[in-house]
Scaffold this motif. Structure first.
Motif, PDB file in Angstrom:
ATOM      1  N   SER A   1     -30.373   8.256  30.805  1.00  0.00           N
ATOM      2  CA  SER A   1     -29.211   7.402  30.540  1.00  0.00           C
ATOM      3  C   SER A   1     -29.583   6.322  29.524  1.00  0.00           C
TER       4      SER A   1
ATOM      5  N   SER B   1     -22.536  -2.251  35.565  1.00  0.00           N
ATOM      6  CA  SER B   1     -23.886  -1.787  35.241  1.00  0.00           C
ATOM      7  C   SER B   1     -24.299  -2.255  33.860  1.00  0.00           C
TER       8      SER B   1
ATOM      9  N   MET C   1     -29.641   3.316  30.166  1.00  0.00           N
ATOM     10  CA  MET C   1     -30.514   2.386  30.898  1.00  0.00           C
ATOM     11  C   MET C   1     -31.965   2.876  30.837  1.00  0.00           C
ATOM     12  N   ASP C   2     -32.148   4.178  30.969  1.00  0.00           N
ATOM     13  CA  ASP C   2     -33.514   4.736  30.857  1.00  0.00           C
ATOM     14  C   ASP C   2     -34.087   4.442  29.477  1.00  0.00           C
TER      15      ASP C   2
ATOM     16  N   PRO D   1     -15.420   1.812  33.931  1.00  0.00           N
ATOM     17  CA  PRO D   1     -15.921   1.793  35.294  1.00  0.00           C
ATOM     18  C   PRO D   1     -17.348   1.267  35.426  1.00  0.00           C
ATOM     19  N   SER D   2     -18.105   1.302  34.341  1.00  0.00           N
ATOM     20  CA  SER D   2     -19.503   0.904  34.504  1.00  0.00           C
ATOM     21  C   SER D   2     -19.814  -0.440  33.852  1.00  0.00           C
TER      22      SER D   2
ATOM     23  N   ASP E   1     -23.915  11.165  23.502  1.00  0.00           N
ATOM     24  CA  ASP E   1     -23.890  12.623  23.640  1.00  0.00           C
ATOM     25  C   ASP E   1     -22.600  13.213  23.086  1.00  0.00           C
ATOM     26  N   GLU E   2     -21.563  12.414  22.948  1.00  0.00           N
ATOM     27  CA  GLU E   2     -20.305  12.929  22.364  1.00  0.00           C
ATOM     28  C   GLU E   2     -20.371  12.748  20.866  1.00  0.00           C
TER      29      GLU E   2
ATOM     30  N   MET F   1     -23.930   6.301  29.798  1.00  0.00           N
ATOM     31  CA  MET F   1     -23.989   7.526  30.595  1.00  0.00           C
ATOM     32  C   MET F   1     -24.143   8.756  29.713  1.00  0.00           C
ATOM     33  N   MET F   2     -25.271   9.418  29.826  1.00  0.00           N
ATOM     34  CA  MET F   2     -25.495  10.644  29.035  1.00  0.00           C
ATOM     35  C   MET F   2     -26.201  11.668  29.924  1.00  0.00           C
ATOM     36  N   PRO F   3     -26.059  12.930  29.601  1.00  0.00           N
ATOM     37  CA  PRO F   3     -26.848  13.927  30.337  1.00  0.00           C
ATOM     38  C   PRO F   3     -28.335  13.678  30.065  1.00  0.00           C
TER      39      PRO F   3
END
Lengths: 1055, 257
Positions: free
Chosen positions: B61, B89, B63-64, B85-86, B12-13, B56-58
Motif C-alpha cells: 500500500s 488513515s 503506507m508500506d 473512506p480512508s 495502480d489505476e 490503497m493498491m494491490p
C-alpha cells in the motif's frame, strides 16, 4: 479586384484567405456548388457542379485539420505555381466564362480545379475494368472515354500546343501535392457518375409494373453492397441515396428507401441532413423501420436541426393503425423503434437535447427496456452538461432518473446509477444494496481500469510458471472483447506475437473450434450452414484426439487466447472442453452498460440493422451459472468495461508491459507458510478393485411443490485479527447476525453459500457484508450443493429443496425412493444425491428426469465429483464406489478398515478418502487421521498418516494438491482444528492452524484465502486465513479502513 | 534538490496515474509507477523530490511505501492520495511522516498546489513574504496533523484549532480565508478552512479533531495578518465542540508542554 489584380499570380496567402472566406459561407446542408464567379449557387445538375460540391465539402470537413493549409496549397498551387500556368488557367476560364466573369482572379483557379476533377473522373471511368460479356458497361466506359477526350480537345483548342504540357503538369502537381484529396474526390465523382447512370435506368424501371420487382432488387443490392464495404468508395453512394430518399415518387414498400437510409446511417454525411429531415416529415408513420433508420442516420449526424423533428417523434402517437380496410380492422403497429432511436439520438447531442426534457419525460411511460436505458443515458448527458455549465442540475433530470432507478430491468437501473455517479452522487448509491445480487450489477464489478491491472499481473505470473496459459475472454456482443484480445495478441511485455495463439470464434477459415466440438456435436446443435464445408468425414474424426494433438502442437506457446461471445450452442461448449481437460486458467468476462454496447456496436456495424441484430447476443448461460464461476478452479475477472472504466489500446499495452508486483502469486494463490511443515513418512497401500456395469433406471422427477419464500437479509460484522503476533495466519473473523451457520460452500468470488441449523440456506455477500437467506427446511439443512445460481439442500427427513433466492421460491421434493444422506453438484444444472439404501440419484432438473443407480451395499454417506464428471461415493463399510455415468460403469474399491469420514477428488483424478481416528471398529483407539489418495484405475493408494485423535469434519482440496482438514474436538484446546496437509511420495508433511475453537465444520479456499466456518466459544463464525505474507499485507490495509462503511473497490470482494 | 524537481506519481489505476502526472507536468520532471514495489525500484535508481502515491493498491500500500522510504531515511516528500473512506488513515500517514494528503476527487489545480507546497517546504527560502521572518515555535500541549493544522483542548473541553506556521510558509501570498459557519459539522481529515493565495489558489487546512463548529475567529474575516503573525495565539481559526476526541487524538502528533 482590379484588372491588374486579376491577371497577377495570386500569392499563397491570398489563395488561403480566399478559400477560407468561401468556406465561411458554405452552406453544407444545401445542394450548392461554387459558381465561376466565386459565389455559392444552388443546384447539382452537371458533373462539374457535383464535382465542385464534393471538393468543397471535403475541404469543409478538413477545415480544422492541422494539414488543411498544406492541402489547400497542394490543390490550388498547380494553377498558380508560375505566370505561365496562371495565364493558361485564366485563358481557359476566359474562354468558358469570359462573358459572365470578365475579371475572375482566384475563382479561375477554383473553376479549373473543378474541371480537372471532372477530367480525372472521366479518365478513371474510361479506364475502368469491365467484364468481357458486360456490353452495357463497355458502352458506358466508351461514353466516359468520349467525354474525357472532348475535354482534352477543348483544352487544345484554347491553349494550342501548350494544352498537354499544362494538363500533365497540373495533374501531376495535384496528385503529388494534395495529400490524396484530389484523387479521392475524383474517385468519388467517377464512381458516383457511373453509378448514377446505372441507377437511373433501374429507378425508371421501378415505375414499370413488369420490371418493378427486379429493378428494386437490383437497386437494393447495389446499395446494400456499398453499405457493407469497408474499403472502396462508399461515399459515391451518398448523393444517389439522398436523391432516392428525397424522391416523393419512390415506392416506400420497395425497400429501396430503407436501404438508402441505412447507407446514410452507415456513412454519416452532413449533406444528407436536409433530406433526412424532409423525409421524416413526409414518410407516413406506418413505415416504422424506415423511419427508425432515418432517425438513426440523423442521430449519427448530431445535426442541430434534428431537434424539432425528433421532438415531434417523441410527441407523436405511440402506435398507428395499419392495414385497416372495410373487411378488416387492421392492427395497431407500435412506434417504439423510432421513439427509441429518437431518444438515443438526443442522448448523443446534449447541447440541443436539453430543450427536449419535457418530451423525454413522456418516454418514461414506455416499457421498452432499451428505450428506458437510452433515456437514462440521454438525461445523464444533459445533467453532466448542465453541471459543467451552470454548476447545478435540472430537477427534471433527477426526477426522471429516480424513476428509472426503480426499473425492473437491470440495464435501466445501471444506466440510471451511472448517471448519479457522474453527477457526484455515488454516496447515495453506496447506501443502497442490491437484493438481486445474483445478477451482479455493474456497480459491483471491478472497473477494467483496475481489473486489467490485476489480470496483467496474474497473466505475467502464470506465464512464468506454466505454458501455455489459456485465457478465455467472453462477454456479450459489443463489450470490447476483441479490442482487448487484439491488443494483447500483438505481443506484450516480453511475450512475442508468435508466442501467442489467438483464436476468435467465427473467424472465417479457422475450423479449430469446430474440430474441438466435432461434427457429431455440430450436427446436433448448430445450423448446417455453419459447417457445410467441414472437410473431415465423421468416421475419421475424434474430437478428443484432435484436442490433445492441438494442445501438444501448441505446447510451446506462452498464451492461448479464446475470444468470443459465449452462447450455449457453441462457444460455451468450447470453453467447457478446455476446462474439462484442465487447460483453462483464466476467464475474463467483460460487461458493459447497454449504452456502451450500443455505442460500440454502432461504431462497428454502422447500421441500425447491425446494431439491432447484435444487441440480443448476450451470454447464455450467464457467467454466474457456469462451472468455471461456481467451482472456483480458474481465475475469473468479471470486469466493468463500460466507457468510463475501459482502457485504451496504449493503456492496455502499458499496463501489460511489465510486472509490477513481484510477489503477485501471493495475491491470487494460497502461499507458503513461513514455518516448515511437520514431516511424515511416505506410505503406500493397495485397494482391491472390481469393475461392474451400472444398473441405471431413468424416471421422471419425483413430485414436488413449489412455494414462495421470504428472503431475509442480515448483516455480517467483521473483526480484524487483533493478535497478529500469536496468530499471524488469521486475517479476520466474520460474525453473521441472526444466522447459525452449519456449513459453507463456494458460491462465487466474493460470495459464500451457507446452510443453517435452523433450516435456512442462503448466500453471504462480501461486497455488502450482508447475508440473504430463505427458510428451506423445518430442521437443520444437512447438506448443500450450489447448482447454477440455486441452492440445493436436504434435511434429516430426506427432503430435497431447491432454493432460488432470485425468484424467492423453494421447490421441495418430498418423497424419493430412499431418504437422502449426501449431496454434491453435478454439471450443467444437475446434482447428485446419495441415499440410505446405497443408491445414487442423478437429478437433471432442466430435462425433468432423474436416473437412479444402485451402487453401494450400504448407505451413501459421502459424495464427491471430479472435473471429468465421475462421482465417488462412500458408506460406513469403508468401500468407495467410483461411478462414470457417461460410460455406464462403476468401479468398487475395497480394503479400508474404517469408515470414510470425508471424501473428495484430487486434481490428478485420484479419490481422496479421509478416515477419522474414532471410526476404527477393530483396532481399538487409533491415534491418527489417514488421508488416502486412491488411483481408481489401479487401486494404488498413497497414505498420509497425521498424528491426531480428533475426528475430521471437513475436507477441501487445493488445486496445487494441498489438503485442508477441519477437525472436531470435544473441548477447546491449543492444538487447533485446521490442518493443511501436503501429500507427496517423497516427503509428506502438514501444518496446524488454529481453526475454530471446537469444530472447523467447513473449509474452502478463495484465491489466497482459506475460509472456514465452525464453532467457537462465542458461537458460530466464519474465519479467513492465509499464509503469513498475504495476511500481514491485507491486515495492514484493512486496519487502515477499520470502521469504514464503504469499502474501496480493491476490497469489495474480500471473503 | 535537482535543478528541475523530480516527481513520481504512483497509482495502480493507469488513467488516474496519467491524469495526476499530466496535472503536475510542465514545470517538473514527472515519472509514473503502477505499484509501490515499482516506485521503490525507481526511487532506488534515483531519488525523487516528491512522491504522490495512492494509499490503497494491490500488493504494497501507499503506507508500506511511506514506511519503506522512512526506513531508508529518504528525504523525499510523500503526498498521499486517498479515497474519502480512508481519510482517517491518511491522517495517520501524516503522523508517520507523509507531507500531506489529498482526498479524491481533486482538481488538477489542487494537486499542483500541493506538490508546489511540498517542494517549497523543503527549501530554506520558503516563506510567504507576508508573515514574520523569525521562526515561530509552536507552543506546547497541542495536537497536530503534522505541519498542517493543530488543536488545543481548552479547559472547557472545546478544541481550539489553528494552522501550523510551517504550512503558512509554503503558501505564496496568502490573501484570504474561507471559514465554516458556527453549527457546521467537521470530521477529522476533512477541510475545515481554505486559505486562498494571491493567485486565487485554494489550500485546504485539515480538521484535526471531529466536532461541531462553536465559533470562528471573526478577526480573520477582516484581515488574516494575525494568522500570519501569531498562528498559535490570536491567529487561531475555529473553536470546535469535539465529538470523537479520544479516538481522534490517537492519530495526531502530540507536542507536550
Amino acid at each position: 479586384m482590379s484588372q491588374q489584380d486579376s491577371e497577377s499570380v495570386p500569392s499563397p496567402a491570398a489563395l488561403q484567405d480566399w478559400i477560407e472566406g468561401r468556406l465561411g459561407h458554405f452552406e453544407v446542408d444545401l445542394k450548392v456548388h461554387l459558381g465561376p464567379d466565386g459565389t455559392w449557387q444552388r443546384g447539382l445538375r452537371s458533373t462539374w457542379q457535383r464535382a465542385s460540391n464534393e471538393l468543397w465539402y471535403r475541404l469543409w470537413e478538413l477545415r480544422r485539420a492541422p494539414s488543411f493549409e498544406t492541402r489547400c496549397a497542394g490543390l490550388f498551387g498547380p494553377f498558380t505555381r508560375d505566370r505561365s500556368a496562371w495565364e493558361s488557367t485564366l485563358a481557359l476560364f476566359s474562354h468558358k466564362y469570359g462573358r459572365r466573369v470578365p475579371r475572375p482572379g482566384v475563382p479561375a483557379a477554383a473553376a479549373a480545379l473543378t474541371s480537372m476533377i471532372e477530367i480525372k473522373s472521366n479518365r478513371m471511368n474510361a479506364e475502368a475494368h469491365v467484364a468481357e460479356w458486360d456490353y452495357r458497361s463497355k458502352a458506358l466506359r466508351a461514353w466516359f472515354s468520349g467525354r474525357s477526350d472532348a475535354a482534352v480537345d477543348e483544352f487544345r483548342a484554347i491553349l494550342g500546343a501548350g494544352a498537354e504540357p499544362y494538363l500533365d503538369a497540373v495533374m501531376a502537381g495535384l496528385e503529388a501535392g494534395s495529400g490524396s484529396l484530389f484523387a479521392r474526390v475524383s474517385r468519388i465523382i467517377a464512381r458516383e457518375e457511373w453509378l448514377s447512370e446505372t441507377l437511373a435506368i433501374l429507378i425508371e424501371n421501378m415505375e414499370d409494373p413488369e420490371k418493378r420487382a427486379a429493378a428494386s432488387d437490383s437497386v437494393r443490392e447495389h446499395i446494400a453492397h456499398a453499405a457493407a464495404l469497408r474499403s472502396g468508395t462508399p461515399e459515391a453512394y451518398i448523393r444517389p441515396c439522398i436523391d432516392i430518399l428525397s424522391n416523393p415518387r419512390m415506392d416506400l414498400t420497395s425497400g429501396v428507401p430503407y436501404e438508402a437510409a441505412s447507407l446514410l446511417g452507415r456513412f454519416p454525411d452532413r449533406r444528407a441532413a436536409g433530406s433526412l429531415i424532409e423525409a421524416l416529415g413526409r414518410i407516413p408513420l406506418e413505415y416504422v423501420l424506415l423511419r427508425a433508420n432515418i432517425v438513426f442516420a440523423l442521430g449519427r449526424l448530431r445535426h442541430p436541426r434534428m431537434l424539432g423533428p425528433l421532438r415531434a417523434v417523441l410527441r407523436g402517437p405511440r402506435a398507428v393503425r395499419v392495414g385497416e380496410k372495410e373487411t378488416s380492422p387492421g392492427f395497431l403497429q407500435a412506434l417504439d423503434p423510432e421513439k427509441r432511436e429518437a431518444v438515443w439520438a438526443l442522448g448523443g447531442c446534449p447541447e440541443i437535447s436539453e430543450q427536449s426534457l419535457s418530451d423525454l419525460t413522456r418516454v418514461t411511460s414506455l416499457r421498452d427496456r432499451k428505450t428506458l436505458a437510452y433515456l437514462a443515458l440521454a438525461v445523464r448527458r444533459i445533467g453532466v452538461k448542465q453541471r459543467e455549465r451552470d454548476g447545478h442540475i435540472d430537477a427534471a433530470v433527477l426526477k426522471i432518473l429516480s424513476g428509472l432507478l426503480g426499473s425492473e430491468h437491470i440495464e435501466v437501473f445501471e444506466e440510471a446509477a451511472a448517471a448519479l455517479t457522474d453527477f457526484g452522487y455515488r454516496d447515495a448509491l453506496d447506501m443502497m444494496y442490491f437484493k438481486d445480487f445474483q445478477t451482479v450489477p455493474i456497480l459491483a464489478l471491478k472497473p477494467s481500469s483496475t481489473g486489467l491491472y490485476e489480470l496483467s499481473e496474474a497473466l505475467l505470473y502464470m506465464i512464468s510458471v506454466r505454458r501455455p496459459v489459456v485465457i478465455a475472454v467472453t462477454g456479450d456482443s459489443g463489450t470490447g472483447k476483441t479490442y482487448f484480445c487484439e491488443t494483447i495478441a500483438a505481443g506484450f511485455s516480453d511475450v512475442r506475437p508468435d508466442e501467442i495463439l489467438y483464436l476468435m470464434r467465427d473467424r472465417r477459415g479457422d475450423r479449430t473450434f469446430d474440430r474441438i466440438l466435432g461434427l457429431d456435436w455440430l450436427r446436433r446443435n448448430v445450423d448446417p450452414e455453419f459447417y457445410e464445408d467441414y472437410d473431415i468425414p465423421e468416421h475419421e474424426e475424434d474430437p478428443q484426439v484432435f484436442f490433445d494433438r492441438f494442445m501438444s502442437r501448441h505446447a510451446s506457446k506462452k498464451v492461448i487466447i479464446l475470444d468470443g461471445w459465449r452462447d450455449s450452442a457453441y462457444f460455451h461448449q468450447v470453453i467447457k472442453i478446455f476446462y474439462a481437460n484442465g487447460y483453462l486458467d483464466i476467464i475474463v468476462r467483460f460487461k458493459t452498460s447497454l449504452s456502451t454496447r450500443r455505442s460500440n456496436l454502432e461504431e462497428r456495424e454502422g447500421t441500425l440493422d447491425g446494431v439491432e441484430s447484435h444487441l440480443p447476443l448476450v451470454e447464455d448461460p450467464s457467467i454466474e451459472n457456469t462451472g468455471f464461476y461456481r467451482e472456483g478452479a480458474v481465475l475469473v475477472y468479471n470486469l466493468d468495461n463500460s466507457m468510463p472504466s475501459r482502457l485504451s489500446r496504449p493503456e492496455i499495452l502499458e499496463v501489460f508491459g511489465r510486472k509490477k508486483v513481484p510477489n503477485w502469486a501471493d495475491q491470487i494463490h494460497l502461499g507458503l507458510f513461513s514455518e516448515a511443515p511437520v514431516r511424515l513418512t511416505a506410505e503406500r497401500d493397495s485397494m482391491r478393485r472390481g469393475r461392474c456395469a451400472l444398473d441405471c433406471r431413468q424416471t421422471a422427477l419425483p413430485a414436488s411443490r413449489q412455494s414462495s419464500v421470504a428472503i431475509a437479509d442480515s448483516l455480517l460484522s467483521r473483526e480484524l485479527n487483533g493478535d497478529m503476533l500469536h496468530e499471524p495466519r488469521l486475517l479476520e473473523v466474520v460474525r453473521p447476525e441472526r444466522i447459525d451457520v452449519a456449513g459453507i460452500a463456494f458460491y462465487t468470488h466474493g460470495q459464500l453459500a451457507f446452510r443453517g441449523r435452523d433450516g435456512e440456506v442462503g448466500v453471504m455477500v462480501g461486497f455488502e457484508d450482508r447475508a440473504y437467506s430463505a427458510n428451506a427446511h423445518a430442521g437443520e439443512a444437512l447438506g448443500l450443493a450450489v447448482v447454477g445460481a440455486d441452492l440445493v439442500s436436504y434435511d434429516k427427513d430426506g427432503v430435497v429443496a431447491i432454493t432460488s433466492l432470485k425468484e424467492g421460491s423453494v421447490r421441495k421434493f418430498a418423497a424419493t425412493h430412499s431418504p437422502v444422506t449426501a449431496i454434491c453438484r453435478g454439471s450443467d444444472g444437475c446434482f447428485i444425491t446419495g441415499h440410505r439404501d446405497g443408491s445414487l440419484t442423478f437429478w437433471d432438473i432442466p430435462s425433468g428426469q432423474i436416473r437412479v443407480a444402485h451402487v453401494n451395499k450400504c448407505a451413501v454417506l459421502n459424495l464427491a465429483r471430479d472435473r471429468f464428471g465421475r462421482v465417488a461415493c462412500a458408506g460406513p463399510d469403508g468401500s468407495i464406489c467410483m461411478v462414470d455415468l457417461s460410460r455406464s460403469e462403476s468401479v468398487m474399491l475395497e480394503g479400508f478398515n474404517r469408515q470414510v469420514s470425508c471424501l473428495s477428488t484430487y486434481p490428478d483424478g485420484r479419490v481422496v478418502a479421509v478416515l477419522s481416528p474414532e471410526c476404527d471398529q477393530t483396532e481399538g483407539r487409533v491415534t491418527s487421521i489417514e488421508v488416502r489418495l486412491v488411483e481408481p484405475g489401479t487401486g494404488d493408494t498413497e497414505v498420509v498418516r497425521i498424528p491426531e485423535e480428533s475426528p475430521v469434519s471437513s475436507v477441501h482440496i487445493y488445486f496445487d494438491g494441498r489438503i485442508l482438514l477441519g477437525l472436531r474436538r470435544k473441548t477447546a484446546g491449543d492444538a487447533g482444528t485446521l490442518i493443511v496437509a501436503e501429500p507427496g511420495a517423497a516427503s509428506p508433511g502438514f501444518w496446524r492452524l488454529a481453526g475454530h475453537e471446537r469444530d472447523t465444520a467447513s473449509c474452502l479456499t478463495m484465491g489466497p484465502r482459506i475460509v472456514t466456518s465452525g464453532i467457537d466459544g462465542g458461537g458460530r463464525t466464519i474465519r479467513i486465513w492465509g499464509a503469513e505474507p498475504y495476511v500481514q499485507g491485507e491486515h495492514d490495509k484493512l486496519a487502515l479502513l477499520e470502521g469504514v462503511g464503504t469499502k474501496p473497490p480493491y476490497h469489495r470482494s474480500l471473503f | 534538490m535537482a535543478a528541475t524537481p523530480r516527481i513520481l506519481v504512483v497509482d495502480d489505476e493507469l488513467p488516474v496515474c496519467k491524469s495526476v502526472a499530466r496535472a503536475v507536468s510542465g514545470e517538473y520532471e514527472v515519472d509514473t509507477a503502477l505499484s509501490a514495489e515499482e516506485a521503490l525500484l525507481k526511487q532506488a535508481e534515483s531519488e525523487y523530490d516528491v512522491i504522490v502515491t495512492d494509499l490503497m493498491m494491490p500488493g504494497q500500500s501507499g503506507m508500506d511505501l511511506l514506511k519503506a522510504l522512512n526506513e531508508k531515511g529518504s528525504a523525499t516528500k510523500v503526498v498521499m492520495i486517498t479515497g474519502y473512506p480512508s481519510v482517517k488513515s491518511a491522517v495517520m500517514s501524516i503522523k508517520l511522516g507523509a507531507f500531506d494528503f489529498i482526498p479524491k476527487p481533486f482538481t488538477p489545480n489542487e494537486i499542483r498546489n500541493l506538490v508546489k507546497r511540498a517542494l517549497a517546504s523543503g527549501t530554506p527560502e520558503s516563506g510567504n513574504g507576508k508573515g514574520v521572518a523569525r521562526p515561530v515555535v509552536p507552543p506546547g500541549d497541542i495536537y497536530a496533523i503534522s505541519d498542517n493544522s493543530w488543536a488545543r483542548i481548552e479547559d472547557n473541553g472545546l478544541a481550539r484549532v489553528g494552522v501550523h506556521d510551517s504550512f503558512l510558509k509554503t503558501i505564496k501570498d496568502p490573501a484570504s480565508i474561507d471559514m465554516p459557519r458556527p453549527g457546521d459539522m467537521r470530521y477529522q481529515g476533512e477541510a475545515c478552512v481554505r486559505l486562498v493565495d494571491g493567485a486565487g489558489n485554494a489550500h485546504r487546512v485539515w480538521t484535526p479533531v471531529s466536532g461541531r463548529v462553536k465559533t470562528v475567529n471573526e478577526r480573520l474575516k477582516e484581515s488574516i495578518s494575525c494568522l500570519l503573525e501569531d498562528p498559535y495565539g490570536d491567529g487561531w481559526v475555529i473553536m470546535l465542540e469535539p465529538t470523537h476526541l479520544e479516538e481522534d487524538l490517537k492519530r495526531l502528533t502530540h507536542q507536550a508542554r
